[in-house]
Design a protein around this motif. Structure first.
Motif, short mmCIF file in Angstrom:
data_model
loop_
_atom_site.label_atom_id
_atom_site.label_comp_id
_atom_site.label_asym_id
_atom_site.label_seq_id
_atom_site.Cartn_x
_atom_site.Cartn_y
_atom_site.Cartn_z
N ARG A 16 0.81 -1.22 0.00
CA ARG A 16 0.00 0.00 0.00
C ARG A 16 0.85 1.27 0.00
O ARG A 16 0.31 2.37 -0.02
N GLN A 17 2.16 1.12 0.02
CA GLN A 17 3.05 2.28 -0.03
C GLN A 17 3.01 2.92 -1.42
O GLN A 17 2.74 2.25 -2.42
N ASP A 18 3.31 4.21 -1.46
CA ASP A 18 3.37 4.91 -2.74
C ASP A 18 4.67 4.58 -3.46
O ASP A 18 5.76 4.76 -2.91
N VAL A 19 4.55 4.08 -4.68
CA VAL A 19 5.70 3.83 -5.54
C VAL A 19 5.35 4.34 -6.94
O VAL A 19 4.18 4.52 -7.28
N GLU A 20 6.38 4.57 -7.74
CA GLU A 20 6.15 5.09 -9.09
C GLU A 20 6.23 4.00 -10.16
O GLU A 20 5.92 4.25 -11.33
N GLY A 21 6.64 2.81 -9.75
CA GLY A 21 6.70 1.68 -10.66
C GLY A 21 6.73 0.40 -9.85
O GLY A 21 6.94 0.41 -8.64
N LEU A 22 6.53 -0.72 -10.54
CA LEU A 22 6.47 -2.02 -9.88
C LEU A 22 7.19 -3.05 -10.72
O LEU A 22 7.02 -3.09 -11.95
N ILE A 23 8.00 -3.89 -10.07
CA ILE A 23 8.63 -5.02 -10.75
C ILE A 23 8.11 -6.31 -10.14
O ILE A 23 8.12 -6.50 -8.92
N LEU A 24 7.63 -7.20 -11.03
CA LEU A 24 7.21 -8.54 -10.65
C LEU A 24 8.27 -9.49 -11.19
O LEU A 24 8.36 -9.72 -12.39
N LEU A 70 1.32 -16.54 -2.02
CA LEU A 70 1.82 -15.61 -1.01
C LEU A 70 1.20 -14.23 -1.15
O LEU A 70 0.95 -13.55 -0.15
N LEU A 71 0.95 -13.79 -2.38
CA LEU A 71 0.31 -12.49 -2.57
C LEU A 71 -1.02 -12.42 -1.84
O LEU A 71 -1.36 -11.39 -1.23
N MET A 85 -1.47 -8.84 -0.15
CA MET A 85 -0.83 -7.97 -1.13
C MET A 85 -1.57 -7.95 -2.47
O MET A 85 -1.40 -7.02 -3.26
N PHE A 86 -2.37 -8.96 -2.72
CA PHE A 86 -2.94 -9.14 -4.05
C PHE A 86 -3.82 -7.96 -4.47
O PHE A 86 -3.59 -7.35 -5.52
N GLU A 87 -4.81 -7.63 -3.67
CA GLU A 87 -5.76 -6.59 -4.07
C GLU A 87 -5.11 -5.21 -4.18
O GLU A 87 -5.33 -4.50 -5.16
N PRO A 88 -4.30 -4.78 -3.19
CA PRO A 88 -3.69 -3.44 -3.35
C PRO A 88 -2.78 -3.34 -4.56
O PRO A 88 -2.77 -2.30 -5.24
N LEU A 89 -2.04 -4.40 -4.88
CA LEU A 89 -1.17 -4.34 -6.05
C LEU A 89 -1.99 -4.37 -7.34
O LEU A 89 -1.69 -3.63 -8.29
N ILE A 115 -2.04 -1.59 -10.44
CA ILE A 115 -1.80 -1.92 -11.85
C ILE A 115 -2.97 -1.44 -12.71
O ILE A 115 -2.78 -0.81 -13.75
N VAL A 116 -4.18 -1.73 -12.27
CA VAL A 116 -5.37 -1.32 -13.02
C VAL A 116 -5.44 0.21 -13.12
O VAL A 116 -5.88 0.75 -14.14
N ALA A 117 -4.98 0.90 -12.09
CA ALA A 117 -5.00 2.37 -12.09
C ALA A 117 -3.93 2.98 -12.98
O ALA A 117 -3.92 4.19 -13.20
N GLY A 118 -3.00 2.15 -13.49
CA GLY A 118 -2.01 2.66 -14.43
C GLY A 118 -0.58 2.67 -13.94
O GLY A 118 0.30 3.23 -14.61
N LEU A 119 -0.29 2.06 -12.79
CA LEU A 119 1.09 2.01 -12.30
C LEU A 119 1.96 1.24 -13.30
O LEU A 119 1.64 0.11 -13.66
N PRO A 120 3.08 1.81 -13.75
CA PRO A 120 3.96 1.09 -14.68
C PRO A 120 4.52 -0.18 -14.05
O PRO A 120 4.97 -0.17 -12.90
N VAL A 121 4.49 -1.27 -14.81
CA VAL A 121 4.91 -2.58 -14.31
C VAL A 121 5.88 -3.22 -15.30
O VAL A 121 5.63 -3.22 -16.51
#
Length: 199
Positions: free
Chosen positions: A36-44, A55-56, A61-65, A69-75
């Motif tokens: 739930r922390q603010d980040v500007e990008g995400l690596i899976l 584990l997610l 962790m599953f729903e917040p991540l 992603i759906v909101a447009g966070l770069p992955v």
């Protein structure tokens, strides 16, 4: 710039080293609070997708991540990360984030003995090193999915709005170009919200 790296299992440390070498702050995502922390990008990262998916959910962790992603966070998703993003798996009934409109075949190249290394054209970057470890490949893509790379006719790299999905491990060969491309997509300030509904 701060990028979140899923750090519950798999090859996350190698991604972190490249990001740090590029001057980026990394936040290891290990629980629901981290997610739930603010980040500007995400690596899976690569690893074992079934374990990561389990584990997610267990670690909240599953729903917040997925919402990010759906909101447009770069992955940037590699190997198992690609499986987590895929809308459909050809040889598995499981679905995870399901935000990337592709059909992916798990373990498409066989077990670890079938892993291999090659260099192939990747988008506008030229030839890049590609390490495949029990890797999936992409059997088909949906509308508006850009194919970035193929190996022997199989799709191994795509981009769709805010998501980059790779069958291979770009973090293992010391080549930073794909990570730099990902960071450039963040600093470009573009937001591409997805249209998929939550699973």
């Amino acid at each position: 710039m701060r990028v979140g790296v899923l750090a519950v299992q798999g090859a996350f440390i190698e991604h972190e080293k490249i990001l740090q070498n590029l001057g980026v702050e990394c936040l290891e995502l290990r629980n629901g609070k981290d997610a739930r922390q603010d980040v500007e990008g995400l690596i899976l990262p690569g690893g074992e997708s079934t374990t990561q998916g389990k584990l997610l959910r267990e670690l909240d962790m599953f729903e917040p991540l997925r919402e990010k992603i759906v909101a447009g966070l770069p992955v940037l998703a590699t190997c198992a990360g690609l499986i987590l993003l895929a809308e459909e798996l050809a040889n598995d009934s499981a679905r995870y984030f399901a935000t990337l409109p592709v059909r992916v075949k798990r373990n498409a190249y066989g077990r670890q003995l079938g892993s291999f290394y090659t260099e192939e054209q990747f988008g506008d970057l030229g030839k890049v090193p590609m390490t495949f470890i029990r890797a999936p490949y992409i059997e088909s893509v949906g509308e508006d999915v850009e194919i970035l790379a193929k190996v022997n006719g199989d799709i191994v790299g795509v981009r769709y709005k805010n998501q980059i999905g790779l069958s291979f491990h770009p973090e293992l060969n010391g080549d930073r170009r794909i990570h730099q491309m990902f960071l450039d997509s963040i600093s470009g300030g573009k937001s591409f919200p997805c249209t998929q509904k939550a699973v």
